[in-house]
Design a protein around this motif. Structure first.
Motif, PDB file in Angstrom:
ATOM      1  N   THR A   1      65.344 -12.875  36.806  1.00 44.92           N
ATOM      2  CA  THR A   1      64.443 -11.735  36.832  1.00 44.92           C
ATOM      3  C   THR A   1      65.059 -10.542  36.128  1.00 44.92           C
TER       4      THR A   1
ATOM      5  N   GLU B   1      51.758 -18.056  34.387  1.00 44.78           N
ATOM      6  CA  GLU B   1      51.757 -17.148  35.544  1.00 44.78           C
ATOM      7  C   GLU B   1      51.500 -17.907  36.842  1.00 44.78           C
ATOM      8  N   SER B   2      50.545 -18.837  36.836  1.00 44.84           N
ATOM      9  CA  SER B   2      50.252 -19.580  38.065  1.00 44.84           C
ATOM     10  C   SER B   2      51.409 -20.502  38.432  1.00 44.84           C
TER      11      SER B   2
ATOM     12  N   PHE C   1      54.631 -19.876  37.775  1.00 45.85           N
ATOM     13  CA  PHE C   1      55.672 -19.020  38.330  1.00 45.85           C
ATOM     14  C   PHE C   1      55.278 -18.464  39.696  1.00 45.85           C
ATOM     15  N   ALA C   2      53.993 -18.236  39.918  1.00 49.28           N
ATOM     16  CA  ALA C   2      53.543 -17.791  41.243  1.00 49.28           C
ATOM     17  C   ALA C   2      53.805 -18.891  42.277  1.00 49.28           C
TER      18      ALA C   2
ATOM     19  N   ARG D   1      63.857 -19.529  30.463  1.00 48.19           N
ATOM     20  CA  ARG D   1      62.496 -19.756  29.951  1.00 48.19           C
ATOM     21  C   ARG D   1      62.335 -21.211  29.535  1.00 48.19           C
TER      22      ARG D   1
ATOM     23  N   ASP E   1      48.124 -21.754  33.746  1.00 47.33           N
ATOM     24  CA  ASP E   1      48.936 -20.944  32.838  1.00 47.33           C
ATOM     25  C   ASP E   1      50.330 -20.760  33.428  1.00 47.33           C
TER      26      ASP E   1
ATOM     27  N   ALA F   1      58.728 -10.537  32.980  1.00 47.75           N
ATOM     28  CA  ALA F   1      58.694 -11.556  34.026  1.00 47.75           C
ATOM     29  C   ALA F   1      57.968 -11.069  35.272  1.00 47.75           C
ATOM     30  N   PRO F   2      56.707 -10.622  35.154  1.00 48.45           N
ATOM     31  CA  PRO F   2      56.013 -10.139  36.343  1.00 48.45           C
ATOM     32  C   PRO F   2      55.825 -11.223  37.394  1.00 48.45           C
ATOM     33  N   HIS F   3      55.833 -12.487  36.966  1.00 54.48           N
ATOM     34  CA  HIS F   3      55.669 -13.599  37.891  1.00 54.48           C
ATOM     35  C   HIS F   3      56.875 -13.749  38.822  1.00 54.48           C
TER      36      HIS F   3
END
Length: 146
Positions: free
Chosen positions: A119, A67-68, A70-71, A42, A65, A127-129
């Motif tokens: 993960t 999430e973006s 990590f995407a 992290r 953010d 960690a959904p990303h």
């Protein structure tokens, strides 16, 4: 008729800014991937910026953010892994196909391992990303040998 402010800038200056922005974005994504591969599960935005050689503000300019970010990292990981997904030959002796399969899978799994560990340690809920980097449940890893 209103004049666009972009039309007042020389094309090479616009292209230079776009290219610098793309390089900064790529550096940020690659920095995150490198930090995760190094065991930092992290990393802070400040740490990512430091590793990427950009300002902290740049991280937030390029990614709205976490999430973006990590995407984008997941997309970059897929790009990096794509060449490792070459299928093994379907002709020739079984021993040769097995050797090719094992060598290809070894390279792939060694490349996947750090992000996979992150993960698993962070957990699917936290960690959904990173879920896009995991193989689908029920995947057939030995399909190449059939």
């Amino acid at each position: 008729m209103p004049v666009s402010t972009l039309s007042l800038v020389a094309p090479d200056e616009t292209d230079g800014r776009i290219a610098r922005g793309a390089r900064a974005r790529a550096a940020i994504v690659d920095a995150l991937l490198a930090l995760i591969e190094a065991g930092e599960l992290r990393p802070s935005a400040a740490r990512i910026a430091e590793r990427a050689g950009v300002s902290l503000r740049s991280v937030f300019q390029h990614f709205k953010d976490v999430e973006s970010l990590f995407a984008a990292m997941a997309d970059r990981q897929r790009e990096r892994l794509a060449p490792l997904l070459d299928s093994v030959p379907d002709d020739g002796p079984l021993e040769g196909r097995l050797d090719a399969f094992v060598a290809a899978r070894t390279r792939l799994l060694e490349s996947i391992a750090p992000v996979r560990r992150a993960t698993c340690k962070l957990g699917r809920e936290n960690a959904p990303h990173l879920l896009g980097l995991l193989p689908a449940e029920g995947a057939q890893p030995l399909a190449e040998l059939a």
